[in-house]
Design a protein around this motif. Structure first.
Motif, PDB file in Angstrom:
ATOM      1  N   VAL A  34       0.838  -1.205   0.000  1.00  0.00           N
ATOM      2  CA  VAL A  34       0.000   0.000   0.000  1.00  0.00           C
ATOM      3  C   VAL A  34       0.871   1.251   0.000  1.00  0.00           C
ATOM      4  CG1 VAL A  34      -1.597   1.378   1.420  1.00  0.00           C
ATOM      5  CG2 VAL A  34      -2.049  -1.048   1.022  1.00  0.00           C
ATOM      6  N   MET A  35       1.893   1.265   0.840  1.00  0.00           N
ATOM      7  CA  MET A  35       2.766   2.441   0.917  1.00  0.00           C
ATOM      8  C   MET A  35       3.522   2.656  -0.403  1.00  0.00           C
ATOM      9  SD  MET A  35       1.946   3.561   3.763  1.00  0.00           S
ATOM     10  CE  MET A  35       2.997   4.514   4.789  1.00  0.00           C
ATOM     11  N   ARG A  36       3.977   1.592  -1.016  1.00  0.00           N
ATOM     12  CA  ARG A  36       4.697   1.729  -2.291  1.00  0.00           C
ATOM     13  C   ARG A  36       3.753   2.204  -3.390  1.00  0.00           C
ATOM     14  NH1 ARG A  36       7.766   3.840  -5.476  1.00  0.00           N
ATOM     15  NH2 ARG A  36       8.419   2.651  -7.298  1.00  0.00           N
ATOM     16  N   LEU A  41       1.367   6.184  -7.179  1.00  0.00           N
ATOM     17  CA  LEU A  41       0.187   6.942  -7.595  1.00  0.00           C
ATOM     18  C   LEU A  41       0.372   8.439  -7.388  1.00  0.00           C
ATOM     19  CD1 LEU A  41      -2.665   4.651  -6.245  1.00  0.00           C
ATOM     20  CD2 LEU A  41      -1.866   4.881  -8.606  1.00  0.00           C
ATOM     21  N   LEU A  42       0.917   8.813  -6.240  1.00  0.00           N
ATOM     22  CA  LEU A  42       1.139  10.232  -5.982  1.00  0.00           C
ATOM     23  C   LEU A  42       2.089  10.823  -7.025  1.00  0.00           C
ATOM     24  CD1 LEU A  42       0.387  12.590  -4.174  1.00  0.00           C
ATOM     25  CD2 LEU A  42       2.324  11.993  -2.721  1.00  0.00           C
ATOM     26  N   GLY A  43       3.144  10.094  -7.367  1.00  0.00           N
ATOM     27  CA  GLY A  43       4.076  10.576  -8.387  1.00  0.00           C
ATOM     28  C   GLY A  43       3.407  10.765  -9.735  1.00  0.00           C
ATOM     29  N   GLU A  44       2.582   9.802 -10.136  1.00  0.00           N
ATOM     30  CA  GLU A  44       1.912   9.890 -11.437  1.00  0.00           C
ATOM     31  C   GLU A  44       0.891  11.032 -11.459  1.00  0.00           C
ATOM     32  OE1 GLU A  44      -0.435   7.090 -14.665  1.00  0.00           O
ATOM     33  OE2 GLU A  44       0.660   6.147 -13.021  1.00  0.00           O
ATOM     34  N   VAL A  45       0.114  11.149 -10.397  1.00  0.00           N
ATOM     35  CA  VAL A  45      -0.892  12.210 -10.320  1.00  0.00           C
ATOM     36  C   VAL A  45      -0.224  13.582 -10.261  1.00  0.00           C
ATOM     37  CG1 VAL A  45      -2.666  13.188  -8.785  1.00  0.00           C
ATOM     38  CG2 VAL A  45      -2.729  10.758  -9.386  1.00  0.00           C
ATOM     39  N   GLU A  46       0.838  13.700  -9.480  1.00  0.00           N
ATOM     40  CA  GLU A  46       1.522  14.997  -9.368  1.00  0.00           C
ATOM     41  C   GLU A  46       2.161  15.399 -10.705  1.00  0.00           C
ATOM     42  OE1 GLU A  46       2.705  16.741  -6.040  1.00  0.00           O
ATOM     43  OE2 GLU A  46       0.968  15.860  -5.061  1.00  0.00           O
TER      44      GLU A  46
END
Length: 178
Positions: A34-36, A41-46
């Motif tokens: 989950v943490m990975r 996901l955060l990297g792709e969305v950002e």
């Protein structure tokens, strides 16, 4: 991160855990996964939001205002809905205001209370950024819709246990209205 690495680090950690703490290995692997995935996901969305000068946190705040009936909300209510500390809301609104996407206004019902109000430009940016995120399925394109529903349901159980909401709150993923 190297693409196509010859080893899955989480599977290897699970293997080690199985040798030492087998009763906890699957939970350790799940939280590590989950943490990975959160990082991925955060990297792709950002990356998708960068052309708009937004982070995911600022996008969430902007869209919350975009969806609100009057286009404005008290900062305290925004913190509750976004599930973040009031200081985080203040900092996010500061950045959005500096970008001309929101403004602070006095609450007409209680002039002591400050509201964040989305600007016309804020509405435009929220709509355009949402189109981009929808196009990449918010980074979850590897999941079919039924898998995304299953994932949301599983994560909801953890959120409920943590107190995000009470047991009386209906589960929209198990109803026919989604």
């Amino acid at each position: 991160m190297t693409s196509g690495a010859p080893l899955d680090p989480i599977a290897e950690a699970r293997r080690q855990w199985l040798r030492r703490w087998p009763e906890h290995a699957e939970h350790m692997a799940a939280i590590t996964s989950v943490m990975r995935v959160q990082q991925i996901l955060l990297g792709e969305v950002e990356r998708a939001l960068k052309p708009y000068g937004l982070t995911f946190a600022s996008y969430e705040a902007l869209v919350l205002l975009h969806f609100s009936r009057a286009g404005r909300l008290p900062l305290g209510k925004m913190g509750e809905r976004l599930m973040v500390h009031p200081t985080s809301v203040t900092n996010t609104i500061d950045r959005l205001q500096a970008a001309g996407l929101v403004r602070r206004v006095a609450d007409p019902a209680d002039r002591r209370r400050v509201l964040a109000e989305i600007s016309e430009r804020g509405h435009e940016v929220a709509a355009a950024a949402t189109e981009v995120l929808n196009a990449i399925d918010f980074g979850l394109g590897a999941l079919a819709e039924p898998d995304a529903v299953t994932l949301s349901g599983l994560l909801r159980r953890i959120r409920r246990a943590a107190g995000d909401f009470g047991p009386e709150v209906a589960d929209p993923w198990t109803s026919t209205a989604h």
